[in-house]
Design a protein around this motif. Structure first.
Motif, PDB file in Angstrom:
ATOM      1  N   LEU A 169       1.846  -2.204  -4.647  1.00  0.00           N
ATOM      2  CA  LEU A 169       3.170  -1.623  -4.445  1.00  0.00           C
ATOM      3  C   LEU A 169       3.319  -0.984  -3.061  1.00  0.00           C
ATOM      4  CD1 LEU A 169       3.580   0.092  -7.922  1.00  0.00           C
ATOM      5  CD2 LEU A 169       4.857  -1.894  -7.089  1.00  0.00           C
ATOM      6  N   HIS A 170       2.204  -0.502  -2.512  1.00  0.00           N
ATOM      7  CA  HIS A 170       2.207   0.220  -1.241  1.00  0.00           C
ATOM      8  C   HIS A 170       1.091  -0.333  -0.342  1.00  0.00           C
ATOM      9  CE1 HIS A 170       4.961   3.191  -3.000  1.00  0.00           C
ATOM     10  NE2 HIS A 170       4.221   3.086  -4.082  1.00  0.00           N
ATOM     11  N   PRO A 171       1.241  -1.560   0.154  1.00  0.00           N
ATOM     12  CA  PRO A 171       0.159  -2.207   0.906  1.00  0.00           C
ATOM     13  C   PRO A 171      -0.251  -1.462   2.174  1.00  0.00           C
ATOM     14  CG  PRO A 171       2.179  -3.508   1.018  1.00  0.00           C
ATOM     15  CD  PRO A 171       2.416  -2.419   0.026  1.00  0.00           C
ATOM     16  N   GLU A 172       0.615  -0.608   2.711  1.00  0.00           N
ATOM     17  CA  GLU A 172       0.254   0.159   3.902  1.00  0.00           C
ATOM     18  C   GLU A 172      -0.914   1.118   3.642  1.00  0.00           C
ATOM     19  OE1 GLU A 172       2.973   2.999   1.755  1.00  0.00           O
ATOM     20  OE2 GLU A 172       2.904   0.836   1.992  1.00  0.00           O
ATOM     21  N   LEU A 173      -1.218   1.380   2.391  1.00  0.00           N
ATOM     22  CA  LEU A 173      -2.315   2.290   2.061  1.00  0.00           C
ATOM     23  C   LEU A 173      -3.683   1.707   2.413  1.00  0.00           C
ATOM     24  CD1 LEU A 173      -1.079   3.701  -1.354  1.00  0.00           C
ATOM     25  CD2 LEU A 173      -0.882   4.727   0.920  1.00  0.00           C
ATOM     26  N   HIS A 174      -3.756   0.409   2.609  1.00  0.00           N
ATOM     27  CA  HIS A 174      -5.035  -0.201   2.987  1.00  0.00           C
ATOM     28  C   HIS A 174      -5.582   0.406   4.279  1.00  0.00           C
ATOM     29  CE1 HIS A 174      -5.566  -3.290  -0.070  1.00  0.00           C
ATOM     30  NE2 HIS A 174      -4.247  -3.404  -0.067  1.00  0.00           N
ATOM     31  N   GLU A 175      -4.718   0.891   5.147  1.00  0.00           N
ATOM     32  CA  GLU A 175      -5.176   1.502   6.397  1.00  0.00           C
ATOM     33  C   GLU A 175      -5.970   2.784   6.157  1.00  0.00           C
ATOM     34  OE1 GLU A 175      -1.933   3.786   8.732  1.00  0.00           O
ATOM     35  OE2 GLU A 175      -0.812   2.415   7.445  1.00  0.00           O
ATOM     36  N   LEU A 176      -5.862   3.373   4.976  1.00  0.00           N
ATOM     37  CA  LEU A 176      -6.579   4.618   4.676  1.00  0.00           C
ATOM     38  C   LEU A 176      -8.064   4.398   4.377  1.00  0.00           C
ATOM     39  CD1 LEU A 176      -4.003   6.445   2.400  1.00  0.00           C
ATOM     40  CD2 LEU A 176      -4.558   6.927   4.790  1.00  0.00           C
ATOM     41  N   ALA A 177      -8.418   3.218   3.922  1.00  0.00           N
ATOM     42  CA  ALA A 177      -9.794   2.969   3.476  1.00  0.00           C
ATOM     43  C   ALA A 177     -10.844   3.426   4.482  1.00  0.00           C
ATOM     44  CB  ALA A 177      -9.978   1.504   3.111  1.00  0.00           C
ATOM     45  N   PRO A 178     -10.769   3.065   5.747  1.00  0.00           N
ATOM     46  CA  PRO A 178     -11.803   3.519   6.685  1.00  0.00           C
ATOM     47  C   PRO A 178     -11.576   4.946   7.199  1.00  0.00           C
ATOM     48  CG  PRO A 178     -10.276   2.073   7.822  1.00  0.00           C
ATOM     49  CD  PRO A 178      -9.870   2.086   6.366  1.00  0.00           C
ATOM     50  N   MET A 179     -10.390   5.489   7.007  1.00  0.00           N
ATOM     51  CA  MET A 179     -10.052   6.799   7.574  1.00  0.00           C
ATOM     52  C   MET A 179     -10.417   7.970   6.678  1.00  0.00           C
ATOM     53  SD  MET A 179      -6.254   6.044   9.256  1.00  0.00           S
ATOM     54  CE  MET A 179      -5.573   7.344   8.327  1.00  0.00           C
ATOM     55  N   VAL A 180     -10.380   7.782   5.366  1.00  0.00           N
ATOM     56  CA  VAL A 180     -10.503   8.898   4.429  1.00  0.00           C
ATOM     57  C   VAL A 180     -11.819   8.779   3.660  1.00  0.00           C
ATOM     58  CG1 VAL A 180      -9.387  10.177   2.573  1.00  0.00           C
ATOM     59  CG2 VAL A 180      -7.990   8.956   4.253  1.00  0.00           C
ATOM     60  N   GLN A 181     -12.771   9.573   4.065  1.00  0.00           N
ATOM     61  CA  GLN A 181     -14.085   9.580   3.428  1.00  0.00           C
ATOM     62  C   GLN A 181     -14.048  10.417   2.152  1.00  0.00           C
ATOM     63  OE1 GLN A 181     -16.589   7.630   4.644  1.00  0.00           O
ATOM     64  NE2 GLN A 181     -14.923   6.976   5.969  1.00  0.00           N
ATOM     65  N   PRO A 182     -15.029  10.260   1.255  1.00  0.00           N
ATOM     66  CA  PRO A 182     -15.078  11.103   0.063  1.00  0.00           C
ATOM     67  C   PRO A 182     -15.070  12.585   0.455  1.00  0.00           C
ATOM     68  CG  PRO A 182     -16.623   9.304  -0.137  1.00  0.00           C
ATOM     69  CD  PRO A 182     -16.108   9.273   1.275  1.00  0.00           C
ATOM     70  N   GLY A 183     -14.250  13.364  -0.247  1.00  0.00           N
ATOM     71  CA  GLY A 183     -14.122  14.783   0.042  1.00  0.00           C
ATOM     72  C   GLY A 183     -13.036  15.088   1.061  1.00  0.00           C
ATOM     73  N   GLU A 185      -2.381  12.412   8.695  1.00  0.00           N
ATOM     74  CA  GLU A 185      -3.250  13.498   9.134  1.00  0.00           C
ATOM     75  C   GLU A 185      -4.366  13.617   8.111  1.00  0.00           C
ATOM     76  OE1 GLU A 185      -1.361  17.180  10.105  1.00  0.00           O
ATOM     77  OE2 GLU A 185       0.389  16.152  10.950  1.00  0.00           O
ATOM     78  N   VAL A 186      -5.590  13.538   8.567  1.00  0.00           N
ATOM     79  CA  VAL A 186      -6.747  13.567   7.682  1.00  0.00           C
ATOM     80  C   VAL A 186      -7.392  14.946   7.760  1.00  0.00           C
ATOM     81  CG1 VAL A 186      -8.969  12.482   7.185  1.00  0.00           C
ATOM     82  CG2 VAL A 186      -7.082  11.095   8.051  1.00  0.00           C
ATOM     83  N   GLN A 187      -7.715  15.497   6.589  1.00  0.00           N
ATOM     84  CA  GLN A 187      -8.354  16.806   6.550  1.00  0.00           C
ATOM     85  C   GLN A 187      -9.393  16.876   5.439  1.00  0.00           C
ATOM     86  OE1 GLN A 187      -4.792  16.651   6.234  1.00  0.00           O
ATOM     87  NE2 GLN A 187      -4.822  16.521   4.012  1.00  0.00           N
TER      88      GLN A 187
END
Length: 96
Positions: free
Chosen positions: A58-72, A85-87
């Motif tokens: 439904l939101h294919p743009e979310l694939h860009e998050l995979a390498p950016m957002v680590q666990p935690g 913005e990643v925090q």
């Protein structure tokens, strides 16, 4: 590529499933699961547990998050087309 299989359960909301943009994504440290939410105050009544692939389709743009957002860590944005913005997440213990 996400560190979870496409059929793994993730947390989302009815609004996200019906087309609201994902404005907050959380990658939980304890089990590496994900939550994809619309940024509104979380209401458990509207919470859904679905296959991660459902949200990604439904939101294919979310694939860009995979390498950016680590666990935690979490990512947020003010709207579609705005930068993420990643925090680092700082969770309070349940017994606090």
């Amino acid at each position: 590529m996400f560190d979870q299989q496409p059929n793994v359960a993730c947390i989302t909301s009815k609004k996200v499933i019906t087309g609201a943009p994902v404005l907050v994504a959380t990658h939980y440290e304890d089990d590496h699961s994900w939550a994809f939410l619309d940024g509104a105050e979380f209401d458990p009544v509207n919470a859904m547990v679905v296959a991660m692939s459902t949200v990604l389709e439904l939101h294919p743009e979310l694939h860009e998050l995979a390498p950016m957002v680590q666990p935690g860590w979490s990512a947020s944005r003010v709207g579609i087309g705005h930068p993420w913005e990643v925090q680092r997440d700082h969770w309070e213990p349940d017994d606090a």
